[in-house]
Scaffold this active site. Sequence first.
Site, PDB file in Angstrom:
ATOM      1  N   LYS A  15       0.829  -1.214   0.000  1.00 38.72           N
ATOM      2  CA  LYS A  15       0.000   0.000   0.000  1.00 38.72           C
ATOM      3  C   LYS A  15       0.863   1.264   0.000  1.00 38.72           C
ATOM      4  O   LYS A  15       0.621   2.190  -0.760  1.00 38.72           O
ATOM      5  CB  LYS A  15      -0.911   0.050   1.237  1.00 38.72           C
ATOM      6  CG  LYS A  15      -1.805  -1.152   1.403  1.00 38.72           C
ATOM      7  CD  LYS A  15      -2.647  -1.049   2.662  1.00 38.72           C
ATOM      8  CE  LYS A  15      -1.871  -0.975   3.958  1.00 38.72           C
ATOM      9  NZ  LYS A  15      -1.331  -2.219   4.486  1.00 38.72           N
ATOM     10  N   ARG A  90      -8.777   1.231   9.478  1.00 42.60           N
ATOM     11  CA  ARG A  90      -8.372  -0.143   9.746  1.00 42.60           C
ATOM     12  C   ARG A  90      -9.370  -0.874  10.619  1.00 42.60           C
ATOM     13  O   ARG A  90      -9.154  -2.049  10.946  1.00 42.60           O
ATOM     14  CB  ARG A  90      -7.039  -0.126  10.485  1.00 42.60           C
ATOM     15  CG  ARG A  90      -5.843  -0.534   9.667  1.00 42.60           C
ATOM     16  CD  ARG A  90      -4.644  -0.318  10.559  1.00 42.60           C
ATOM     17  NE  ARG A  90      -3.515  -1.112  10.227  1.00 42.60           N
ATOM     18  CZ  ARG A  90      -2.467  -0.647   9.541  1.00 42.60           C
ATOM     19  NH1 ARG A  90      -2.457   0.569   9.064  1.00 42.60           N
ATOM     20  NH2 ARG A  90      -1.429  -1.414   9.350  1.00 42.60           N
ATOM     21  N   ARG A 129      12.062  -6.561   4.393  1.00 39.25           N
ATOM     22  CA  ARG A 129      11.770  -5.127   4.249  1.00 39.25           C
ATOM     23  C   ARG A 129      12.776  -4.284   5.035  1.00 39.25           C
ATOM     24  O   ARG A 129      13.178  -4.629   6.142  1.00 39.25           O
ATOM     25  CB  ARG A 129      10.361  -4.847   4.775  1.00 39.25           C
ATOM     26  CG  ARG A 129      10.009  -3.384   4.689  1.00 39.25           C
ATOM     27  CD  ARG A 129       8.545  -3.185   4.618  1.00 39.25           C
ATOM     28  NE  ARG A 129       7.931  -3.210   5.937  1.00 39.25           N
ATOM     29  CZ  ARG A 129       6.666  -2.859   6.123  1.00 39.25           C
ATOM     30  NH1 ARG A 129       5.910  -2.510   5.113  1.00 39.25           N
ATOM     31  NH2 ARG A 129       6.153  -2.898   7.329  1.00 39.25           N
ATOM     32  N   ARG A 161      12.342  -2.310  10.436  1.00 43.04           N
ATOM     33  CA  ARG A 161      11.327  -1.642  11.256  1.00 43.04           C
ATOM     34  C   ARG A 161      11.075  -2.459  12.516  1.00 43.04           C
ATOM     35  O   ARG A 161      11.042  -3.678  12.474  1.00 43.04           O
ATOM     36  CB  ARG A 161      10.036  -1.509  10.448  1.00 43.04           C
ATOM     37  CG  ARG A 161       9.656  -0.059  10.220  1.00 43.04           C
ATOM     38  CD  ARG A 161       8.533   0.063   9.262  1.00 43.04           C
ATOM     39  NE  ARG A 161       7.287  -0.536   9.731  1.00 43.04           N
ATOM     40  CZ  ARG A 161       6.145  -0.441   9.075  1.00 43.04           C
ATOM     41  NH1 ARG A 161       6.095   0.205   7.937  1.00 43.04           N
ATOM     42  NH2 ARG A 161       5.055  -1.003   9.534  1.00 43.04           N
ATOM     43  N   ARG A 172       0.343  -8.672  13.628  1.00 42.46           N
ATOM     44  CA  ARG A 172      -0.256  -7.729  12.677  1.00 42.46           C
ATOM     45  C   ARG A 172      -1.191  -8.437  11.695  1.00 42.46           C
ATOM     46  O   ARG A 172      -2.233  -7.910  11.330  1.00 42.46           O
ATOM     47  CB  ARG A 172       0.840  -6.973  11.917  1.00 42.46           C
ATOM     48  CG  ARG A 172       1.452  -5.860  12.774  1.00 42.46           C
ATOM     49  CD  ARG A 172       2.848  -5.515  12.341  1.00 42.46           C
ATOM     50  NE  ARG A 172       2.909  -4.905  11.040  1.00 42.46           N
ATOM     51  CZ  ARG A 172       3.983  -4.942  10.247  1.00 42.46           C
ATOM     52  NH1 ARG A 172       5.073  -5.576  10.645  1.00 42.46           N
ATOM     53  NH2 ARG A 172       3.960  -4.346   9.088  1.00 42.46           N
TER      54      ARG A 172
HETATM   55  P1  ADP Z   1       1.687  -1.943   7.932  1.00 45.46           P
HETATM   56  O1  ADP Z   1       0.556  -1.654   6.992  1.00 45.46           O
HETATM   57  O2  ADP Z   1       2.882  -2.481   7.245  1.00 45.46           O
HETATM   58  O3  ADP Z   1       1.297  -2.748   9.141  1.00 45.46           O
HETATM   59  P2  ADP Z   1       1.680   0.816   8.917  1.00 45.46           P
HETATM   60  O4  ADP Z   1       2.856   1.690   8.775  1.00 45.46           O
HETATM   61  O5  ADP Z   1       0.446   1.167   8.150  1.00 45.46           O
HETATM   62  O6  ADP Z   1       2.230  -0.610   8.548  1.00 45.46           O
HETATM   63  O7  ADP Z   1       1.255   0.703  10.463  1.00 45.46           O
HETATM   64  C1  ADP Z   1       2.188   0.397  11.468  1.00 45.46           C
HETATM   65  C2  ADP Z   1       1.477   0.306  12.820  1.00 45.46           C
HETATM   66  O8  ADP Z   1       0.908   1.596  13.147  1.00 45.46           O
HETATM   67  C3  ADP Z   1       0.295  -0.660  12.911  1.00 45.46           C
HETATM   68  O9  ADP Z   1       0.701  -1.978  13.177  1.00 45.46           O
HETATM   69  C4  ADP Z   1      -0.503  -0.041  14.068  1.00 45.46           C
HETATM   70  O10 ADP Z   1       0.071  -0.322  15.328  1.00 45.46           O
HETATM   71  C5  ADP Z   1      -0.338   1.440  13.820  1.00 45.46           C
HETATM   72  N1  ADP Z   1      -1.420   1.981  12.957  1.00 45.46           N
HETATM   73  C6  ADP Z   1      -1.265   2.557  11.729  1.00 45.46           C
HETATM   74  N2  ADP Z   1      -2.463   2.924  11.217  1.00 45.46           N
HETATM   75  C7  ADP Z   1      -3.385   2.584  12.133  1.00 45.46           C
HETATM   76  C8  ADP Z   1      -4.806   2.677  12.200  1.00 45.46           C
HETATM   77  N3  ADP Z   1      -5.523   3.220  11.210  1.00 45.46           N
HETATM   78  N4  ADP Z   1      -5.438   2.207  13.318  1.00 45.46           N
HETATM   79  C9  ADP Z   1      -4.749   1.680  14.329  1.00 45.46           C
HETATM   80  N5  ADP Z   1      -3.416   1.532  14.336  1.00 45.46           N
HETATM   81  C10 ADP Z   1      -2.736   1.976  13.258  1.00 45.46           C
END
Ligand code: ADP
Length: 215
Positions: A15, A90, A129, A161, A172
């Site tokens: 994404k 999410r 990654r 990360r 996750r």
């Molecule tokens: P990925 O899609 O690879 O898991 P992101 O960078 O989108 O990585 O998100 C990393 C972390 O940030 C998530 O695992 C969560 O803890 C938090 N996070 C990001 N966006 C949200 C969201 N919309 N709601 C809740 N937690 C979020």
Amino acid sequence: MQYNIYLFGAPGAGKGTQAQLLSEKLGIPQLSTGDMLRAARKEGSELGNRVASLMDSGQLVPDEIVIELVKQRLARPDHQSGVILDGFPRTIKQAEALDTMFSATGRSPLRVISIDVPFDEIRRRLSGRRWCSRCNRTFHVTDNPPRPGNGCEGGCQLEVRSDDTPEAVEKRLQAYSQQTAPLMEYYQRRGVLKTVHGLGPITEIFASLQASLAA
Ligand code: ADP
């Protein structure tokens, strides 16, 4: 035409990579809640400290926090002509809050594109990654290594990360299956969901994404 696009998919589905390409192509900003939360952590703000352990263990942060972040960001003048949402919403509660924000501000309807990638491939991708905290670009050791011109001048400083450990990745994927995947049906019912196949070269996936936006 105002584009409001939400890229939906499991962690590691691509994404962020596709949102960056689309943002450059369409000239509209990418809004990534993951990036915003990582920036808050880097600054050492109170918010950053509150979410750090949840993020590192692979859990979602509370809805109220991300909803407020998105609300503030969408109110910025440079976000008025459209936005590419990456990583938000999410949960159903976040999606409902977004609907309310959109109808209150008279935005064009959200277009949702799901990037479909099997979990085994996700595990492979996340284990390779790497991330550069200076230019905030994401790479992969074999699939997408940094090259001159696509990262920091003089070379990126690559890091793993903190939530790409095998334990956090499983958490996750679990959070995705339980809390995020139900959004597919939410958007399907509204008739705004399209799906692209997320395997193969980044450029090919980007071409499918553009084709599905044009359709
Ligand atoms: P990925 O899609 O690879 O898991 P992101 O960078 O989108 O990585 O998100 C990393 C972390 O940030 C998530 O695992 C969560 O803890 C938090 N996070 C990001 N966006 C949200 C969201 N919309 N709601 C809740 N937690 C979020």
